[in-house]
Structure formats: structure tokens, C-alpha cells
Design a protein around this motif. Structure first.
Motif, PDB file in Angstrom:
ATOM      1  N   ALA A   1      26.319  15.473  24.837  1.00 27.53           N
ATOM      2  CA  ALA A   1      27.827  15.457  24.339  1.00 27.53           C
ATOM      3  C   ALA A   1      27.753  13.836  23.897  1.00 27.53           C
ATOM      4  CB  ALA A   1      28.793  15.921  25.569  1.00 27.53           C
ATOM      5  N   GLU A   2      27.325  12.978  24.306  1.00 23.16           N
ATOM      6  CA  GLU A   2      27.487  11.703  24.152  1.00 23.16           C
ATOM      7  C   GLU A   2      26.794  11.590  22.930  1.00 23.16           C
ATOM      8  OE1 GLU A   2      25.697   9.621  26.948  1.00 23.16           O
ATOM      9  OE2 GLU A   2      27.142   9.988  28.798  1.00 23.16           O
ATOM     10  N   ALA A   3      25.671  12.031  22.480  1.00 20.77           N
ATOM     11  CA  ALA A   3      25.017  11.935  21.180  1.00 20.77           C
ATOM     12  C   ALA A   3      25.972  12.651  20.033  1.00 20.77           C
ATOM     13  CB  ALA A   3      23.670  12.523  21.171  1.00 20.77           C
ATOM     14  N   ALA A   4      26.460  13.682  20.446  1.00 18.87           N
ATOM     15  CA  ALA A   4      27.368  14.357  19.479  1.00 18.87           C
ATOM     16  C   ALA A   4      28.844  13.717  19.208  1.00 18.87           C
ATOM     17  CB  ALA A   4      27.727  15.801  20.259  1.00 18.87           C
ATOM     18  N   VAL A   5      29.270  12.926  20.209  1.00 17.67           N
ATOM     19  CA  VAL A   5      30.377  12.250  20.197  1.00 17.67           C
ATOM     20  C   VAL A   5      30.197  11.198  19.045  1.00 17.67           C
ATOM     21  CG1 VAL A   5      32.088  10.558  21.172  1.00 17.67           C
ATOM     22  CG2 VAL A   5      31.521  12.741  22.160  1.00 17.67           C
ATOM     23  N   GLU A   6      28.993  10.261  19.194  1.00 15.29           N
ATOM     24  CA  GLU A   6      28.724   9.420  18.443  1.00 15.29           C
ATOM     25  C   GLU A   6      28.340   9.827  17.097  1.00 15.29           C
ATOM     26  OE1 GLU A   6      25.280   5.845  17.939  1.00 15.29           O
ATOM     27  OE2 GLU A   6      25.290   7.227  19.806  1.00 15.29           O
ATOM     28  N   ALA A   7      27.548  10.711  16.804  1.00 13.74           N
ATOM     29  CA  ALA A   7      27.714  11.349  15.365  1.00 13.74           C
ATOM     30  C   ALA A   7      28.962  11.607  14.675  1.00 13.74           C
ATOM     31  CB  ALA A   7      26.499  12.243  15.287  1.00 13.74           C
ATOM     32  N   LEU A   8      29.677  12.460  15.463  1.00 15.50           N
ATOM     33  CA  LEU A   8      30.954  12.983  14.867  1.00 15.50           C
ATOM     34  C   LEU A   8      31.909  11.802  14.582  1.00 15.50           C
ATOM     35  CD1 LEU A   8      32.314  16.387  15.487  1.00 15.50           C
ATOM     36  CD2 LEU A   8      34.031  14.455  15.866  1.00 15.50           C
ATOM     37  N   SER A   9      31.975  10.837  15.442  1.00 18.21           N
ATOM     38  CA  SER A   9      32.798   9.731  15.361  1.00 18.21           C
ATOM     39  C   SER A   9      32.710   9.080  13.881  1.00 18.21           C
ATOM     40  CB  SER A   9      32.701   8.883  16.409  1.00 18.21           C
ATOM     41  OG  SER A   9      33.115   9.296  17.583  1.00 18.21           O
TER      42      SER A   9
ATOM     43  N   GLY B   1      45.933  23.089  27.529  1.00 16.26           N
ATOM     44  CA  GLY B   1      46.039  22.421  28.766  1.00 16.26           C
ATOM     45  C   GLY B   1      44.516  22.172  29.472  1.00 16.26           C
ATOM     46  N   GLU B   2      43.875  23.137  29.342  1.00 19.55           N
ATOM     47  CA  GLU B   2      42.239  22.865  29.928  1.00 19.55           C
ATOM     48  C   GLU B   2      41.247  22.342  28.901  1.00 19.55           C
ATOM     49  OE1 GLU B   2      41.339  25.314  33.512  1.00 19.55           O
ATOM     50  OE2 GLU B   2      42.845  26.693  32.785  1.00 19.55           O
ATOM     51  N   VAL B   3      41.608  21.985  27.805  1.00 20.34           N
ATOM     52  CA  VAL B   3      41.021  21.592  26.522  1.00 20.34           C
ATOM     53  C   VAL B   3      40.912  20.000  26.543  1.00 20.34           C
ATOM     54  CG1 VAL B   3      40.274  21.600  24.144  1.00 20.34           C
ATOM     55  CG2 VAL B   3      40.706  23.529  25.444  1.00 20.34           C
ATOM     56  N   LYS B   4      39.845  19.391  26.399  1.00 18.07           N
ATOM     57  CA  LYS B   4      39.769  17.693  26.216  1.00 18.07           C
ATOM     58  C   LYS B   4      39.178  17.570  24.919  1.00 18.07           C
ATOM     59  CE  LYS B   4      37.488  13.689  28.127  1.00 18.07           C
ATOM     60  NZ  LYS B   4      36.440  13.088  29.064  1.00 18.07           N
ATOM     61  N   THR B   5      39.982  16.745  24.066  1.00 19.13           N
ATOM     62  CA  THR B   5      39.386  16.393  22.767  1.00 19.13           C
ATOM     63  C   THR B   5      38.428  15.222  23.183  1.00 19.13           C
ATOM     64  OG1 THR B   5      41.538  16.742  21.737  1.00 19.13           O
ATOM     65  CG2 THR B   5      40.069  15.156  20.530  1.00 19.13           C
ATOM     66  N   LEU B   6      37.104  15.534  22.771  1.00 22.85           N
ATOM     67  CA  LEU B   6      36.038  14.617  22.777  1.00 22.85           C
ATOM     68  C   LEU B   6      36.097  13.440  21.770  1.00 22.85           C
ATOM     69  CD1 LEU B   6      33.229  16.581  24.062  1.00 22.85           C
ATOM     70  CD2 LEU B   6      34.597  15.211  25.411  1.00 22.85           C
ATOM     71  N   ALA B   7      36.170  13.850  20.439  1.00 20.92           N
ATOM     72  CA  ALA B   7      36.150  13.082  19.571  1.00 20.92           C
ATOM     73  C   ALA B   7      36.851  13.705  18.151  1.00 20.92           C
ATOM     74  CB  ALA B   7      34.474  12.948  18.885  1.00 20.92           C
ATOM     75  N   ARG B   8      37.162  12.712  17.174  1.00 16.68           N
ATOM     76  CA  ARG B   8      37.415  13.176  15.795  1.00 16.68           C
ATOM     77  C   ARG B   8      36.619  12.501  15.063  1.00 16.68           C
ATOM     78  NH1 ARG B   8      42.400  15.903  14.931  1.00 16.68           N
ATOM     79  NH2 ARG B   8      41.082  15.993  12.879  1.00 16.68           N
ATOM     80  N   GLY B   9      36.412  12.873  13.788  1.00 14.12           N
ATOM     81  CA  GLY B   9      35.853  12.244  12.765  1.00 14.12           C
ATOM     82  C   GLY B   9      36.634  11.285  12.171  1.00 14.12           C
TER      83      GLY B   9
ATOM     84  N   GLY C   1      38.895  17.108   5.563  1.00 15.28           N
ATOM     85  CA  GLY C   1      38.855  17.875   6.641  1.00 15.28           C
ATOM     86  C   GLY C   1      38.344  16.982   7.737  1.00 15.28           C
ATOM     87  N   ARG C   2      39.014  16.495   8.609  1.00 17.42           N
ATOM     88  CA  ARG C   2      38.404  15.408   9.679  1.00 17.42           C
ATOM     89  C   ARG C   2      37.882  16.243  10.822  1.00 17.42           C
ATOM     90  NH1 ARG C   2      42.253  11.545  13.175  1.00 17.42           N
ATOM     91  NH2 ARG C   2      40.584  10.296  14.312  1.00 17.42           N
ATOM     92  N   ALA C   3      36.776  16.065  10.973  1.00 15.82           N
ATOM     93  CA  ALA C   3      36.009  16.884  12.220  1.00 15.82           C
ATOM     94  C   ALA C   3      36.616  16.574  13.696  1.00 15.82           C
ATOM     95  CB  ALA C   3      34.587  16.421  12.177  1.00 15.82           C
ATOM     96  N   ALA C   4      36.453  17.944  14.297  1.00 13.41           N
ATOM     97  CA  ALA C   4      36.850  17.683  15.733  1.00 13.41           C
ATOM     98  C   ALA C   4      35.986  18.119  16.634  1.00 13.41           C
ATOM     99  CB  ALA C   4      38.272  18.313  15.702  1.00 13.41           C
ATOM    100  N   LEU C   5      35.774  17.552  17.892  1.00 14.87           N
ATOM    101  CA  LEU C   5      35.144  17.979  18.984  1.00 14.87           C
ATOM    102  C   LEU C   5      35.814  18.297  20.438  1.00 14.87           C
ATOM    103  CD1 LEU C   5      32.287  18.943  19.804  1.00 14.87           C
ATOM    104  CD2 LEU C   5      31.588  16.514  20.218  1.00 14.87           C
ATOM    105  N   PHE C   6      35.685  19.332  20.891  1.00 12.65           N
ATOM    106  CA  PHE C   6      36.377  19.428  22.061  1.00 12.65           C
ATOM    107  C   PHE C   6      35.461  19.918  23.050  1.00 12.65           C
ATOM    108  CE2 PHE C   6      38.952  20.494  18.409  1.00 12.65           C
ATOM    109  CZ  PHE C   6      40.255  19.895  18.600  1.00 12.65           C
ATOM    110  N   GLU C   7      36.138  20.062  24.405  1.00 16.02           N
ATOM    111  CA  GLU C   7      35.219  20.552  25.609  1.00 16.02           C
ATOM    112  C   GLU C   7      36.148  21.269  26.600  1.00 16.02           C
ATOM    113  OE1 GLU C   7      32.714  17.579  27.617  1.00 16.02           O
ATOM    114  OE2 GLU C   7      34.416  17.275  28.855  1.00 16.02           O
TER     115      GLU C   7
END
Length: 520
Positions: free
Chosen positions: A316-324, A351-359, A368-374
Motif C-alpha cells: 500500500a505504501e508503494a502504491a500510495v507513493e506511485a499514485l500521488s 463510513g468504513e472507507v479510508k482515502t489513501l491517496a489522490r493523484g 481524471g485525478r486518480a484515487a486509492l481507497f482501502e
């Protein structure tokens, strides 16, 4: 550029017009394109029906040469890639490759026709002395179903549009095609349609073998699907659009099949040993697949499922860095961009979804600004909205407690085009337990790859259980796509003089056959 559409080989205009819009600027492009009426649709369908009997009985070699002629004509259209760029916002390299794929699949169907297996000729020779009852002479082949309606797709202006896979497979089967060009790229549609019309003329075929109608209204598509001359429909697009066509087709006095490719979130399962060995690399690869083409692929990885733990944290950390760092790309239309933003907003508001990163933030229209959730496995299981497709570069990581919960997450999903396993050798035992479940859910199962990208080949399946497609028995990519537009006919005791060439006694077309249960 001339904005007329084509009924057979004739360029047709009308008083009502529309223009394409450059999604990068939201400005209308030059050229007024004529809008087809219901009367134009009826004319095109009537002409297709008139062409049907002669076209379906062309020798396989003649149809193969026709498909190759279309490919040659498309390759010689000046300015085609540039026009598609202006109408779709897609980059030159992508569209150049897509033109190559379009021509390649036409030539692959030509090769299939020459091989002859598509006809599936079966001969059961007469057994007049069989006891207690004799057997008649029985001969079976497959013939074209009739004129086919094809709807151009928004996300592939060439490979899934006017001369795309649906058109190529229908023409290969011997079915005339009436295509409704996608309103987002009418200029591209006209340029390709004229290439097909040129090939029709050069090959000496009936002009009704191909027509193009254009317009922005749903009523135009409805008129095409409900025309009594149309015998099957090929569609790639939204679930709402596909289901609307299915409903129209089933309410006809003569219901017809609609082969619609519609909706898929393409789950990716990350297994423990694979995560431990290459979690960071998997995170980067995942984002590369997710953001490719602004996520506007039907095989986009919309959900990742894995057992919670430090290895998944690394991924997830690698994905967040790449997506950001991912730069926003132009989406195909303003409508698609608005729907994407709505989908992202819906996910972020759960409610139970966390936004990890946006492009990265972008400038300009329709980026289209990319979005990653968990979320957790339990939340995903209990909230069906988390499994809805968001068409674009948005995806959700599902953290599960164990393999049993992973299985429950997958069991709760709808039908998919693809399912992906990221595995190492130590994961094989657990992965084997999931394969039967994934076979029930998806049309294609991948290992150690990413689902974006579909090879046009003999073995490819681009289909799957509903809502991935409206008919899970078929594919819209690969040579098996021809099967959608063929049906079997059996000839019992017909004199050889009355038999069509594929089933004549001396096999003049030299087609492969199964004779009395044995392959020749």
C-alpha cells in the motif's frame, strides 16, 4: 471533412447536425455531422437485408480478402490518428497502436476464414442398412445469423468501434453490419466507415454489406435494435446502456441476442509469499495498470484483495507513493469525467472507507485525478456499493483477516471480465482452492500480470458472467467472437446438387470436417 454518414456506399446528409467536442478543451471541433433519422436507419437495415444472402455465401477466401482490404484501406487513411486524438483526448502512441490492433484483428479473422474451422462442418453419412432403423444422410454447417447492429465504444475509437472486433467478427461470419458510430468521435467514425465502403466496392460486394449511422440520441440506437431486419447486436459500454438494448431486443416480436460487454471491477488477489517477496514492486505495477489511459479500460484493476499485515502495508505504501505522483490525464468525454468524479465521491463518503491517496492536481478540462481507497473485508462484504464499478483510475484495497474472508469477498462479487492472482510458488496450494471460485466469476484468470491489455488471439476470452457481459458463453475479443454471429443448419438427405458448398460430398472448399464422428 465531409460530415455525411453512409447508407451502403452512398453519402447521406440531413438538416440536423452535431459536432464533436475536444475533451481536452471542451471546445467543439470543426465539421457539422449529419444526424441520421429513423428513416435512414430503416433504409440501411433494408439494404443490409438485401445484401445478406449473397454476402453470407461468399467463399471464405473472398471474405478473407475483403477483411484484408479493409485493413489496407484503414492503414492508408490520412489523418486518422490525429482526428481520433482530437476527439478522444488519447495520445498518439496509444491510438497508433490501436490502429495496428484494429487492422491486426481484421487480418486474424481473414486467417481464421482460410483455416475453415469456424464452419464446423459435420457429416453423418447415410446408413441405409442399419438395424433396427436406417440413418439418413445428415450434414451440418454454421451460417450467418443475418444483419448485425454494432455500437461503437467510447474508450476505443478504433479497436472497438466502426471497424472493431464486433464488426470484424460479424463480417467474417458473413453478416452485413449497420454501425452506430459513437457520438464522441464522429469524424473518426466517418473516416473508418469510408475505408470499409472503399473495400466493399473494390471487392465487388453488395453495397449493403456495411452502413454507418450517426447521432447523439438514444432513440437512434433504439430504432436500430428494433428494426426487424437486424438479427443480433454487438455493444461495448455502460451497464445502463447495455441493459436498455437487451430490454428492447427482448421485447421485439422476434427477440434477438444482444452481446453486450458492460461492467467489471476485475479483482486482484495478492497472496502472502508474493507480497513478502515483491510487495513494493507489486504496488508500483498496480498503480501503473490502474492509471493507464486514465483508467478507462474495461479490465482496469478496481479492487485488490489480500490478508492484512505488514507485507500488505508495504504494498500500500508503494502504491500510495506511485499514485500521488500520477499526473491526471484527459478523460474521453465531459460526461465520463463527471461520472468518474461522482463515483470517487461516493466511495470517499462511505463510513468504513479510508482515502489513501489522490493523484496530482491537474489543470485543464476533464482531467481524471486518480484515487486509492482501502477498507476491511467485513465492510466490503456488507456494503454492495463498494463493489460498484467506477470507470476511471479509482480502486480500493480490501484488507481481509484470512483466506476464508478473501473467499467470501470474492463470492459476493458479480461476474467479472478478469480475475488476477499475484502468487509465488509457496502460494500455489491456497491459490488452487480459489481457482474454481474464480472460474465461476470471471472469463479470464491471470497469474502474475495485470489485467489491462487484451491479446487478440485464438484462445482469448473477453467476456464473463453478468454484468461483465449479457451472455457469458461468448467473447468479444479473439477469433471465438465469430461464434456470436453464426447458427447451425442441418441438411437431411438433400441431393448433392442442392447442398451448399461447405457440405457437398466432394468438399470443394476443402474445409476441415468431422465425418462419422472422426476428424478428417
Amino acid at each position: 471533412m465531409d460530415g455525411s454518414f453512409l447508407i451502403g456506399g452512398q453519402a447521406v446528409t440531413s438538416s440536423e447536425t452535431f459536432r464533436a467536442v475536444d475533451p481536452a478543451t471542451n471546445e467543439a471541433l470543426d465539421t457539422d455531422f449529419a444526424v441520421s433519422t429513423k428513416e435512414h436507419v430503416a433504409q440501411a437495415c433494408k439494404l443490409a437485408d438485401e445484401a445478406f444472402d449473397s454476402f453470407r455465401e461468399t467463399d471464405p477466401e473472398d471474405r478473407a480478402a475483403f477483411l484484408e482490404a479493409i485493413a489496407d484501406e484503414i492503414e492508408n487513411v490520412d489523418g486518422l490518428v490525429q482526428r481520433a486524438m482530437a476527439e478522444s483526448g488519447l495520445p498518439e502512441a496509444r491510438l497508433t497502436g490501436e490502429r495496428g490492433r484494429t487492422c491486426g484483428q481484421l487480418r486474424l479473422f481473414a486467417k481464421l476464414l482460410r483455416q475453415g474451422r469456424w464452419a464446423e462442418v459435420v457429416v453423418d453419412n447415410a446408413m441405409p442398412d442399419r438395424q433396427p432403423l436406417p440413418r439418413a444422410d445428415l450434414r451440418q454447417r454454421r451460417i450467418a445469423v443475418g444483419p448485425v447492429a454494432v455500437f461503437g465504444a467510447s474508450n476505443f475509437p478504433l479497436a472497438f468501434s466502426v471497424a472493431g472486433g464486433d464488426t470484424a467478427s460479424a463480417l467474417a461470419a458473413g453478416c452485413p453490419v449497420v454501425c452506430k458510430g459513437h457520438p464522441a468521435h464522429p469524424g473518426t467514425s466517418v473516416m473508418v466507415a469510408r475505408a470499409i465502403a472503399n473495400a466493399v466496392k473494390k471487392c465487388g460486394l453488395h453495397e449493403g454489406v456495411f452502413s454507418l449511422v450517426q447521432g447523439t440520441s438514444n432513440e437512434l440506437g433504439a430504432a436500430l435494435v428494433t428494426d426487424p431486419q437486424i438479427k443480433a447486436v454487438g455493444f461495448t459500454g455502460s451497464r445502463a446502456g447495455g441493459l436498455a438494448l437487451v430490454e428492447l431486443a427482448q421485447k421485439r416480436p422476434e427477440p434477438i441476442p444482444v452481446y453486450a460487454e458492460m461492467s467489471s471491477i476485475n479483482p486482484v488477489v495478492l497472496f502472502p509469499d508474493a507480497l513478502k517477496a515483491r510487495g513494493a514492486d507489486l504496488g508500483k505495477g498496480y498503480v501503473g495498470s490502474l492509471t493507464l489511459g486514465s483508467g478507462q479500460f474495461c479490465t482496469n484493476p478496481g479492487v485488490v484483495v489480500a490478508i492484512d499485515g505488514p507485507e500488505l502495508d508495504t504494498f500500500a505504501e508503494a502504491a500510495v507513493e506511485a499514485l500521488s505522483e500520477a499526473q491526471p490525464q484527459v478523460m474521453l468525454t465531459s460526461g465520463i469525467h463527471k461520472n468518474y468524479d461522482k463515483g470517487v465521491e461516493l466511495l470517499s463518503g462511505q463510513g468504513e472507507v479510508k482515502t489513501l491517496a489522490r493523484g496530482a492536481e491537474g489543470t485543464g478540462c476533464n482531467r481524471g485525478r486518480a484515487a486509492l481507497f482501502e477498507t476491511t473485508g467485513e465492510a466490503f462484504i456488507n456494503n454492495p456499493e463498494l463493489a460498484h464499478e467506477v470507470f476511471g483510475a479509482a480502486s480500493i484495497i480490501v484488507r481481509c483477516t484470512d483466506f476464508d474472508q478473501i473467499a467470501k469477498v470474492l463470492e459476493g462479487m458479480e461476474g467479472q471480465l478478469t480475475a488476477t492472482l499475484q502468487i509465488d510458488e509457496g502460494d500455489h496450494e491456497e491459490a488452487a482452492k480459489l481457482v474454481p471460485l474464480l472460474e465461476r466469476k470471471a472469463g479470464r484468470i491471470l497469474a502474475n500480470a495485470w489485467p489491462t491489455g487484451v491479446e487478440v488471439s485464438y484462445a482469448m476470452v473477453h467476456g464473463g458472467p453478468f454484468p461483465a457481459t449479457s451472455d457469458p458463453r461468448t467473447t468479444s475479443v479473439g477469433t471465438a467472437a465469430i461464434e456470436r454471429f453464426l447458427r447451425p443448419v442441418c441438411y437431411q438427405d438433400l441431393p448433392d446438387a442442392l447442398l451448399p458448398k461447405p457440405v457437398k460430398h466432394d468438399n470443394p472448399l476443402k474445409l476441415p470436417r468431422i465425418v462419422d464422428g472422426e476428424r478428417e
